[in-house]
Enzyme design. Structure first.
Site, PDB file in Angstrom:
ATOM      1  N   GLY A 265       1.976   2.585  10.713  1.00  0.00           N
ATOM      2  CA  GLY A 265       2.939   3.676  10.565  1.00  0.00           C
ATOM      3  C   GLY A 265       3.610   4.106  11.856  1.00  0.00           C
ATOM      4  O   GLY A 265       4.250   5.151  11.905  1.00  0.00           O
TER       5      GLY A 265
ATOM      6  N   GLU B 280      -7.118   5.012   7.538  1.00  0.00           N
ATOM      7  CA  GLU B 280      -6.902   6.427   7.191  1.00  0.00           C
ATOM      8  C   GLU B 280      -8.129   7.006   6.480  1.00  0.00           C
ATOM      9  O   GLU B 280      -8.463   8.176   6.664  1.00  0.00           O
ATOM     10  CB  GLU B 280      -5.624   6.568   6.339  1.00  0.00           C
ATOM     11  CG  GLU B 280      -4.380   6.411   7.200  1.00  0.00           C
ATOM     12  CD  GLU B 280      -3.176   5.812   6.498  1.00  0.00           C
ATOM     13  OE1 GLU B 280      -3.125   5.796   5.259  1.00  0.00           O
ATOM     14  OE2 GLU B 280      -2.274   5.333   7.218  1.00  0.00           O
TER      15      GLU B 280
ATOM     16  N   HIS C  16      -9.723   1.418   4.568  1.00  0.00           N
ATOM     17  CA  HIS C  16      -8.477   1.605   5.320  1.00  0.00           C
ATOM     18  C   HIS C  16      -8.725   2.586   6.469  1.00  0.00           C
ATOM     19  O   HIS C  16      -9.525   3.519   6.322  1.00  0.00           O
ATOM     20  CB  HIS C  16      -7.392   2.141   4.377  1.00  0.00           C
ATOM     21  CG  HIS C  16      -6.041   2.157   5.005  1.00  0.00           C
ATOM     22  ND1 HIS C  16      -5.652   3.129   5.890  1.00  0.00           N
ATOM     23  CD2 HIS C  16      -5.003   1.293   4.919  1.00  0.00           C
ATOM     24  CE1 HIS C  16      -4.422   2.876   6.311  1.00  0.00           C
ATOM     25  NE2 HIS C  16      -4.004   1.759   5.726  1.00  0.00           N
TER      26      HIS C  16
ATOM     27  N   GLU D  64      -5.857  -4.600  10.522  1.00  0.00           N
ATOM     28  CA  GLU D  64      -4.847  -3.561  10.711  1.00  0.00           C
ATOM     29  C   GLU D  64      -5.141  -2.812  12.004  1.00  0.00           C
ATOM     30  O   GLU D  64      -5.952  -1.857  11.991  1.00  0.00           O
ATOM     31  CB  GLU D  64      -4.874  -2.579   9.534  1.00  0.00           C
ATOM     32  CG  GLU D  64      -4.483  -3.221   8.218  1.00  0.00           C
ATOM     33  CD  GLU D  64      -3.866  -2.200   7.265  1.00  0.00           C
ATOM     34  OE1 GLU D  64      -2.741  -2.443   6.825  1.00  0.00           O
ATOM     35  OE2 GLU D  64      -4.482  -1.164   6.999  1.00  0.00           O
TER      36      GLU D  64
ATOM     37  N   ASN E 141       0.869  -1.177   0.000  1.00  0.00           N
ATOM     38  CA  ASN E 141       0.000   0.000   0.000  1.00  0.00           C
ATOM     39  C   ASN E 141       0.907   1.228   0.000  1.00  0.00           C
ATOM     40  O   ASN E 141       1.465   1.583   1.026  1.00  0.00           O
ATOM     41  CB  ASN E 141      -0.898  -0.027   1.244  1.00  0.00           C
ATOM     42  CG  ASN E 141      -1.686   1.259   1.423  1.00  0.00           C
ATOM     43  OD1 ASN E 141      -1.751   2.081   0.504  1.00  0.00           O
ATOM     44  ND2 ASN E 141      -2.290   1.431   2.595  1.00  0.00           N
TER      45      ASN E 141
ATOM     46  N   LYS F 254       0.167   4.267  -0.376  1.00  0.00           N
ATOM     47  CA  LYS F 254      -0.472   5.483   0.155  1.00  0.00           C
ATOM     48  C   LYS F 254      -0.225   6.657  -0.815  1.00  0.00           C
ATOM     49  O   LYS F 254      -0.124   6.430  -2.021  1.00  0.00           O
ATOM     50  CB  LYS F 254       0.031   5.779   1.569  1.00  0.00           C
ATOM     51  CG  LYS F 254      -0.098   4.549   2.465  1.00  0.00           C
ATOM     52  CD  LYS F 254      -0.042   4.831   3.920  1.00  0.00           C
ATOM     53  CE  LYS F 254      -0.190   3.520   4.681  1.00  0.00           C
ATOM     54  NZ  LYS F 254      -0.325   3.696   6.112  1.00  0.00           N
TER      55      LYS F 254
ATOM     56  N   SER G 290       2.953  -1.808  10.400  1.00  0.00           N
ATOM     57  CA  SER G 290       4.400  -1.857  10.627  1.00  0.00           C
ATOM     58  C   SER G 290       5.012  -3.229  10.341  1.00  0.00           C
ATOM     59  O   SER G 290       5.895  -3.687  11.074  1.00  0.00           O
ATOM     60  CB  SER G 290       4.739  -1.379  12.044  1.00  0.00           C
ATOM     61  OG  SER G 290       4.310  -0.042  12.236  1.00  0.00           O
TER      62      SER G 290
HETATM   63  P1  PGA Z   1       2.524   0.555   7.639  1.00  0.00           P
HETATM   64  O1  PGA Z   1       1.092   0.757   6.916  1.00  0.00           O
HETATM   65  O2  PGA Z   1       3.087  -0.754   7.130  1.00  0.00           O
HETATM   66  O3  PGA Z   1       3.337   1.733   7.206  1.00  0.00           O
HETATM   67  O4  PGA Z   1       2.272   0.510   9.100  1.00  0.00           O
HETATM   68  C1  PGA Z   1       0.207  -0.305   6.729  1.00  0.00           C
HETATM   69  C2  PGA Z   1      -1.065   0.181   6.100  1.00  0.00           C
HETATM   70  O5  PGA Z   1      -1.492   1.298   6.431  1.00  0.00           O
HETATM   71  O6  PGA Z   1      -1.688  -0.499   5.262  1.00  0.00           O
END
Ligand code: PGA
Length: 253
Positions: free
Chosen positions: A174, A98, A96, A168, A9, A11, A213
């Site tokens: 993140g 976000e 997601h 998640e 992903n 982003k 992460s």
């Molecule tokens: P990250 O993001 O691996 O940077 O924690 C995962 C995601 O948001 O899908």
């Protein structure tokens, strides 16, 4: 036996030049199919066409990070699942955290997007997960159950084979904090039991990815959990060496 799936992903990262470079590193410089592992990358909308052309001869599939819930119409600024299918996307990430927190997406909207994506022939990767305070208050299972019920509301038994789930935990996205293998396995087993209530035996074949992460250092122990079928990888998917190491961690038992 479920195949492992590793999804990058990206982003809101990646100019065209950066897309070309990263896809070249993955598909040409590395490029070998990994036994038993499916791989997909989800660049921003503006890079999808370029990525698609570059991935033409590769085993790596393409996905988008969002879409709208209608096929076409007066929805300024939105992109439909049919448009994504038309340019060769296989997957679309939906719900997601976000999008849920920053853009106000509800389970109801996610469920409409899931339906529309399936109708367009895409495989939705449906994201769910609890916040840190919800976990501290022992609400993880009730939150996951509510998000699942809402986000999958429009699905029938026949749809079970065409979806991917992603657990998640919001506190792990993140942040560099990762769920322990025990925490991940417990959440994934709970999700699978909820999916069995809805879909019966078909739940056994649904891939449930872990996201939050994922790094080369923790990928192997997470992917060794019986109900963890791969990863949804954010930050580490922007670095070819790290993403390849994560894919390889999924391939080796
Ligand atoms: P990250 O993001 O691996 O940077 O924690 C995962 C995601 O948001 O899908």
């Amino acid at each position: 036996m479920r195949t492992k799936l590793i999804v990058g992903n990206w982003k809101m990262f990646g100019t065209l030049a950066e897309t070309r470079k990263l896809i070249f590193q993955l598909a040409v410089e590395w490029g070998k199919p990994c036994e038993g592992v499916e791989v997909a990358v989800c660049p921003p909308f503006t890079s999808l066409i370029v990525a698609k052309h570059q991935l033409e001869l590769s085993h790596i599939k393409l996905g988008a990070q969002n879409c709208y819930a209608e096929t076409s119409g007066a929805f300024t600024g939105e992109i439909s699942p049919a448009m994504l299918a038309d340019i060769g996307c296989t997957y679309v990430i939906l719900g997601h955290s976000e999008r849920r927190t920053l853009f106000g997406e509800t389970d109801e909207l996610v469920s409409r997007k899931v339906r529309a994506s399936l109708d367009a022939g895409l495989t939705p990767i449906i994201c769910i997960g609890e916040t840190e305070s919800q976990r501290d208050n022992n609400e993880t299972e009730s939150v996951l159950a509510r998000q699942l019920a809402g986000s999958l509301a429009t699905l029938t038994n026949d749809d079970a084979a065409k979806i991917v789930l992603a657990y998640e935990p919001v506190w792990a996205i993140g942040t560099g904090k990762t769920a322990t293998p025990e925490q991940a396995q417990a959440a994934h087993a709970f999700i699978r039991s909820e999916l069995s209530k809805k879909f019966g035996d078909a739940a056994g074949s649904i891939q449930i990815l872990y996201g939050g992460s994922v790094k080369p250092q923790n990928a192997k122990v997470l992917f060794a959990c019986p109900d963890v079928d791969g990863g949804l990888v954010g930050g580490a998917s922007l670095d070819a060496d790290q993403f390849i190491a994560i894919i390889e961690a999924a391939a080796t038992p």
